[in-house]
Write a protein that holds these residues in place. Structure first.
Motif, short mmCIF file in Angstrom:
data_model
loop_
_atom_site.label_atom_id
_atom_site.label_comp_id
_atom_site.label_asym_id
_atom_site.label_seq_id
_atom_site.Cartn_x
_atom_site.Cartn_y
_atom_site.Cartn_z
N GLY A 176 43.40 -32.92 51.49
CA GLY A 176 43.64 -32.36 50.17
C GLY A 176 44.56 -31.16 50.15
N GLU A 177 45.31 -30.91 51.23
CA GLU A 177 46.22 -29.77 51.26
C GLU A 177 47.31 -29.93 50.19
N SER A 178 47.66 -28.82 49.56
CA SER A 178 48.74 -28.83 48.58
C SER A 178 50.09 -28.68 49.29
N ILE A 179 51.09 -29.37 48.79
CA ILE A 179 52.45 -29.30 49.33
C ILE A 179 53.36 -28.96 48.16
N LEU A 180 54.18 -27.94 48.32
CA LEU A 180 55.07 -27.51 47.24
C LEU A 180 56.49 -27.37 47.76
N VAL A 181 57.44 -27.75 46.93
CA VAL A 181 58.86 -27.72 47.28
C VAL A 181 59.64 -27.11 46.13
N ASP A 182 60.55 -26.21 46.44
CA ASP A 182 61.40 -25.62 45.42
C ASP A 182 62.50 -26.62 45.06
N GLY A 183 62.37 -27.22 43.88
CA GLY A 183 63.36 -28.20 43.44
C GLY A 183 64.74 -27.61 43.29
N PHE A 184 64.82 -26.30 42.94
CA PHE A 184 66.12 -25.65 42.84
C PHE A 184 66.80 -25.59 44.21
N LYS A 185 66.00 -25.35 45.25
CA LYS A 185 66.55 -25.29 46.61
C LYS A 185 67.10 -26.65 47.00
N ILE A 186 66.36 -27.72 46.69
CA ILE A 186 66.83 -29.07 47.01
C ILE A 186 68.11 -29.36 46.24
N ALA A 187 68.14 -29.02 44.96
CA ALA A 187 69.31 -29.29 44.14
C ALA A 187 70.53 -28.54 44.66
N GLU A 188 70.37 -27.27 45.04
CA GLU A 188 71.50 -26.51 45.56
C GLU A 188 71.96 -27.03 46.91
N HIS A 189 71.01 -27.49 47.72
CA HIS A 189 71.37 -28.10 49.00
C HIS A 189 72.19 -29.37 48.75
N MET A 190 71.79 -30.15 47.77
CA MET A 190 72.55 -31.36 47.43
C MET A 190 73.94 -30.99 46.92
N ARG A 191 74.02 -29.98 46.07
CA ARG A 191 75.32 -29.59 45.53
C ARG A 191 76.29 -29.24 46.66
N GLU A 192 75.78 -28.56 47.69
CA GLU A 192 76.63 -28.13 48.81
C GLU A 192 76.95 -29.26 49.77
N HIS A 193 75.96 -30.07 50.10
CA HIS A 193 76.13 -31.05 51.18
C HIS A 193 76.31 -32.49 50.67
N TYR A 194 75.84 -32.77 49.46
CA TYR A 194 75.96 -34.11 48.89
C TYR A 194 76.45 -34.00 47.45
N PRO A 195 77.68 -33.52 47.25
CA PRO A 195 78.16 -33.22 45.89
C PRO A 195 78.19 -34.43 44.96
N GLU A 196 78.51 -35.60 45.47
CA GLU A 196 78.55 -36.79 44.61
C GLU A 196 77.16 -37.17 44.14
N GLU A 197 76.18 -37.04 45.06
CA GLU A 197 74.80 -37.34 44.69
C GLU A 197 74.28 -36.32 43.69
N PHE A 198 74.64 -35.05 43.88
CA PHE A 198 74.25 -34.02 42.92
C PHE A 198 74.83 -34.33 41.54
N LYS A 199 76.09 -34.71 41.51
CA LYS A 199 76.74 -35.03 40.24
C LYS A 199 76.04 -36.19 39.55
N SER A 200 75.64 -37.19 40.31
CA SER A 200 74.97 -38.35 39.72
C SER A 200 73.62 -37.96 39.13
N LEU A 201 72.81 -37.22 39.88
CA LEU A 201 71.48 -36.86 39.39
C LEU A 201 71.53 -35.90 38.22
N SER A 202 72.61 -35.12 38.11
CA SER A 202 72.71 -34.15 37.03
C SER A 202 73.49 -34.70 35.83
N SER A 203 73.92 -35.95 35.90
CA SER A 203 74.69 -36.51 34.79
C SER A 203 74.19 -37.87 34.31
N ILE A 204 73.45 -38.60 35.16
CA ILE A 204 72.97 -39.93 34.78
C ILE A 204 71.46 -39.86 34.52
N PRO A 205 71.01 -40.24 33.35
CA PRO A 205 69.57 -40.14 33.03
C PRO A 205 68.77 -41.28 33.63
#
Length: 394
Positions: A242-271
């Motif tokens: 039952g341990e809780s696991i938490l992740v900063d979604g902003f950190k993941i998004a910024e990591h994607m913007r830097e290292h996977y820009p096309e994937e970031f663009k897709s997730l931030s533009s396609i619903p």
């Protein structure tokens, strides 16, 4: 300078201390320029200044709400005269209806809209990974939060900036979290109730109410407005797992913007579609997994695989969206981004549900009990409470 000179009289309930004094005013064709004693220069357009007149004819003194409407003056309105008074106010007499306006220097400087001033006002989240949050998890005690506005303000600002904060030594009596929530504002009710009990039950209408593992997600992405803050108060947790696991979604998004820009663009533009269905309700929303503002800053993450509907975008976007979605999920599974925290009785963790993804390991009820209570408060309430506490602290 007297203490009265540090506040606006009518513009707002918020005081505006004088940080800098105006030293010069230059009039142009559409705007005037104020030079401050620190060398900064602010341009204020005449329409903007007239729109923000703080006199009792333009602002209701009781509510501080504007009664003047800018369409009631000519678009070409100009000052007949403009000067700095002895008490450092900008004084203007307008060429329309002989109207006069005065602007307090503290308010005026605080509302400068030069590019540098706007950039300085831009809020910046303190993003984190496993190592950073293990060292800097904002923590306070129930007694401090309940008895001290100063402690409450400090804790709330950390919650705003980090998106997560912990309260220790909370009474484990049921519904105690209402006391903490009410220190901020009123609770947001959903189809799961005002207070929801996170414990396994036979007639579960959500995976949260089982002993199963929950993958990383934000709550209620199926709603037009996802809940802002989520409270989870541990009453008892002596079951294995039952341990809780938490992740900063902003950190993941910024990591994607830097290292996977096309994937970031897709997730931030396609619903994508999110569904939440049971016997008595059917909530659906279509939105982007990563939401950015006008400055392209990430302001929201919306994700829950077990509440995601079928991908339903044009064929030329389908594979791009799948590629981006798979990339985001893979990153959230990397240990370097995951904060593990076992909630014990008396712990109350609060996090920004529109930013922080949370998960739970499976647990074994044969080894003990596990009972958490939760509730939601909208993010607007957090920000409002911070502003009022800051106002009262001045």
């Amino acid at each position: 300078m007297t203490s009265a000179d540090t506040h606006t009289e009518i513009a707002s309930f918020t005081p505006y201390p004088i940080k800098h004094l105006p030293v010069r005013v230059d009039l142009g064709s559409e705007s005037l320029l104020i030079e401050w004693d620190n060398g900064h220069k602010s341009e204020y357009h005449y329409l903007w200044l007239r729109d923000n007149c703080h006199c009792a004819e333009c602002i209701a003194t009781l509510t501080r709400e504007q009664v003047f409407e800018i369409c009631d003056v000519p678009e070409t309105i100009k000052p007949q005269e403009a000067y700095l008074s002895e008490d450092n106010r900008l004084v203007i007499t307008w060429d329309h209806a002989d109207h006069g306006s005065q602007y307090h220097p503290g308010w005026l400087f605080s509302h400068c809209y030069s590019e540098s001033a706007l950039a300085a006002k831009q809020w910046q989240a303190k993003v984190w990974d496993k190592e950073a949050i293990n060292q800097a998890l904002p923590t306070n005690t129930y007694l401090n939060i309940m008895q001290s506005d100063q402690h409450l303000l400090s804790w709330l600002k950390d919650l705003r900036d980090y998106g997560i904060a912990l309260i220790k030594d909370v009474d484990t009596a049921p519904n105690t979290l209402i006391n903490v929530a009410n220190r901020i504002s009123f609770i947001r009710e959903t189809n799961f109730g005002t207070i929801f009990n996170v414990q396994a039950k036979a007639d579960a209408n959500s995976s949260a109410y089982t002993d199963l593992r929950l993958p990383l997600h934000t709550d209620l992405p199926t709603r037009e407005l996802q809940p802002g803050l989520q409270f989870l108060h541990c009453l008892i947790n002596d079951a294995a797992g039952g341990e809780s696991i938490l992740v900063d979604g902003f950190k993941i998004a910024e990591h994607m913007r830097e290292h996977y820009p096309e994937e970031f663009k897709s997730l931030s533009s396609i619903p994508m579609a999110f569904y939440n269905k049971d016997k008595h309700s059917d909530y659906r929303f279509r939105g982007k997994a990563i939401v950015v503002d006008e400055n392209n800053q990430v302001v929201e993450v919306r994700l829950a695989n077990f509440l995601r509907g079928p991908i339903d975008v044009p064929a030329h976007q389908t594979l791009a969206l799948y590629k981006a979605y798979r990339c985001f999920i893979r990153l959230t599974r990397e240990e370097r981004f995951q904060f593990f925290h076992r909630l014990n009785g008396g712990d109350l963790i609060v996090f920004d549900n529109r930013r922080v993804l949370h998960a739970r390991n499976a647990f074994d009820l044969k080894t003990g009990s596990r009972h958490l209570q939760g509730c939601y408060i909208d993010r607007d309430e957090l920000l409002s409470r911070i502003r009022v506490l800051e106002r009262d602290a001045l």
